[in-house]
Design an enzyme around this catalytic site. Structure first.
Site, short mmCIF file in Angstrom:
data_model
loop_
_atom_site.label_atom_id
_atom_site.label_comp_id
_atom_site.label_asym_id
_atom_site.label_seq_id
_atom_site.Cartn_x
_atom_site.Cartn_y
_atom_site.Cartn_z
N GLY A 14 0.82 -1.21 0.00
CA GLY A 14 0.00 0.00 0.00
C GLY A 14 0.85 1.25 0.00
O GLY A 14 1.91 1.30 0.62
N ARG A 75 0.65 -5.27 -6.18
CA ARG A 75 0.76 -6.59 -5.57
C ARG A 75 1.34 -7.53 -6.63
O ARG A 75 1.08 -7.38 -7.81
CB ARG A 75 -0.61 -7.10 -5.14
CG ARG A 75 -1.41 -6.10 -4.31
CD ARG A 75 -0.83 -5.89 -2.93
NE ARG A 75 -1.62 -4.95 -2.13
CZ ARG A 75 -1.31 -4.55 -0.91
NH1 ARG A 75 -0.22 -5.02 -0.34
NH2 ARG A 75 -2.08 -3.70 -0.26
N ASP A 106 5.36 -5.22 6.12
CA ASP A 106 5.92 -6.51 6.51
C ASP A 106 5.81 -7.56 5.41
O ASP A 106 6.71 -8.40 5.26
CB ASP A 106 5.25 -7.02 7.79
CG ASP A 106 3.73 -7.02 7.72
OD1 ASP A 106 3.17 -6.66 6.66
OD2 ASP A 106 3.10 -7.38 8.73
N THR A 129 4.25 2.41 5.74
CA THR A 129 2.86 1.98 5.86
C THR A 129 2.16 2.89 6.86
O THR A 129 2.73 3.20 7.92
CB THR A 129 2.73 0.53 6.31
OG1 THR A 129 1.38 0.27 6.68
CG2 THR A 129 3.63 0.21 7.49
N ASP A 131 -0.19 2.09 8.71
CA ASP A 131 -0.70 1.31 9.84
C ASP A 131 0.22 1.33 11.06
O ASP A 131 -0.21 1.03 12.17
CB ASP A 131 -0.91 -0.14 9.42
CG ASP A 131 -1.95 -0.29 8.32
OD1 ASP A 131 -2.85 0.57 8.24
OD2 ASP A 131 -1.85 -1.24 7.53
N ASP A 133 2.44 -0.75 11.94
CA ASP A 133 2.28 -2.07 12.52
C ASP A 133 3.48 -2.99 12.32
O ASP A 133 3.36 -4.20 12.28
CB ASP A 133 1.04 -2.75 11.95
CG ASP A 133 1.11 -2.97 10.44
OD1 ASP A 133 2.03 -2.40 9.80
OD2 ASP A 133 0.27 -3.70 9.91
N ARG A 175 -5.52 -1.79 10.30
CA ARG A 175 -5.57 -3.24 10.49
C ARG A 175 -5.73 -3.56 11.98
O ARG A 175 -6.42 -2.86 12.71
CB ARG A 175 -4.34 -3.93 9.90
CG ARG A 175 -4.23 -3.74 8.38
CD ARG A 175 -3.32 -4.76 7.75
NE ARG A 175 -1.94 -4.62 8.16
CZ ARG A 175 -0.96 -5.37 7.70
NH1 ARG A 175 -1.21 -6.32 6.82
NH2 ARG A 175 0.29 -5.19 8.11
#
Length: 327
Positions: A14, A75, A106, A129, A131, A133, A175
């Site tokens: 992303g 992707r 990740d 990212t 996120d 995360d 997420r």
């Protein structure tokens, strides 16, 4: 390990605000160290298809303030296969690229790690990212910008909530990590914050909303992190609240991909620049299969195996702060 003469850079997964600033930093750090640099378009897919373009300090001008990624992202299922990775390696060798910097999350690092080990090819990761995360770094590129985008949106939603005495459920990205929800919820003064890891439960949510009503609040904001399973989805959660607390008029806002776009914040521009320079420095030190991270405002490098083993834990102190200031 032989030190690189030509470094490739790509963005994967992303998009995140600040990716362009990171690319710019990589390219200019290469120029500073008299190294060549090449951009790989469309992530690992472009690596397999040989979609490369030579870059230099001038081709990345006016990029630091642009959102998204000018190298584009995609992707790539083919990179999961040994045949696809072999094509990518052959293309890199054909272009005399002898090291690779991957900007992504990740999943991107997992692929980069396999590739680096498989072909003994130097690879460095830069965490990009919204996120936030990824294990081993306090912050990722794009997180700060996304956070400010969310807070700005909730501020606007609160104007409407106050005007009509409504309860708004606002779904945000992030997420399962919940960093965006927790920090934006505190920053925007949300009455409740729903995060998968906290497993709040429906009854506690209803009790909290009841307390808010009794304390004199005429409107409320509940921030919901995507992936929260307190209801099957946020619309069903809204229906449940209206059924059990009919005094509330509930509205739902899903912020969606607006959180990924926009001009990167100053923090994300600086962080991306530090990561980009740090990644080139790491390659020149002979490091490989590591990700750049920031811990206590210091740039570090940690093995991919550590970065991809799990996300950051929820900050317990922030949870306590959220509980106290939402009364």
């Amino acid at each position: 390990m032989k030190l690189p003469n030509k470094i490739g850079v790509l963005t994967s997964g992303g998009d995140a605000p600040g990716m362009n600033a990171a690319i710019r930093a990589v390219v200019r750090a290469c120029a500073y160290n008299n190294l060549e640099s090449v951009g790989v378009y469309r992530g690992f897919q472009g690596l397999i298809e040989g979609d490369f373009k030579e870059l230099n300090a001038r081709t990345v001008k006016n990029m630091i303030n642009r959102g998204g990624t000018f190298l584009k992202s995609a992707r790539c299922k083919d990179f999961l296969n040994a045949e696809g990775r072999r094509k990518a390696f052959d293309n890199l060798k054909r272009e005399n690229v002898d090291a690779l910097i991957v900007i992504g999350g990740d999943g991107s690092f997992a692929g980069a790690s396999v590739f680096g080990k498989e072909f003994n090819f130097p690879v460095i990761g830069i965490p990009g990212t919204i996120d936030n995360d990824i294990n081993g770094t306090d912050y990722t590129i794009g997180y700060d910008t996304a956070l400010n985008t969310v807070v700005d949106a909730i501020d606007k939603i609160r104007d409407t909530a106050n005007s009509h005495n409504r309860l708004f459920l606002v779904e945000v990205m992030g997420r399962g990590s919940g960093d965006i929800a927790l920090n934006a919820g505190i920053g925007a003064g949300a009455e409740e914050i729903l995060i998968p890891k906290l497993n709040m439960g429906l009854e506690r949510l209803l009790d909290s909303l009841n307390r808010s009503k009794k304390s004199g609040k005429t409107s409320s904001i509940v921030v919901v992190s995507e992936g929260e399973k307190i209801g099957e989805n946020i619309l069903e959660l809204a229906e449940y609240i209206e059924k059990n607390l009919p005094e509330y008029e509930v509205r739902v806002t899903v912020l969606g991909h607006i959180q990924r776009g926009g001009v990167p914040s100053c923090y994300d521009r600086v962080l991306a620049s530090r990561f980009g320079v740090g990644a080139v420095d790491a390659l020149l030190r002979g490091e490989t299969n590591v990700m750049m991270g920031i811990i206590h405002n210091r740039i570090i490098s940690i093995p991919f195996s550590e970065a991809i083993k799990g996300d950051n834990t929820i900050d317990e102190e922030l949870i306590r702060v959220a509980d106290i200031i939402s009364i």
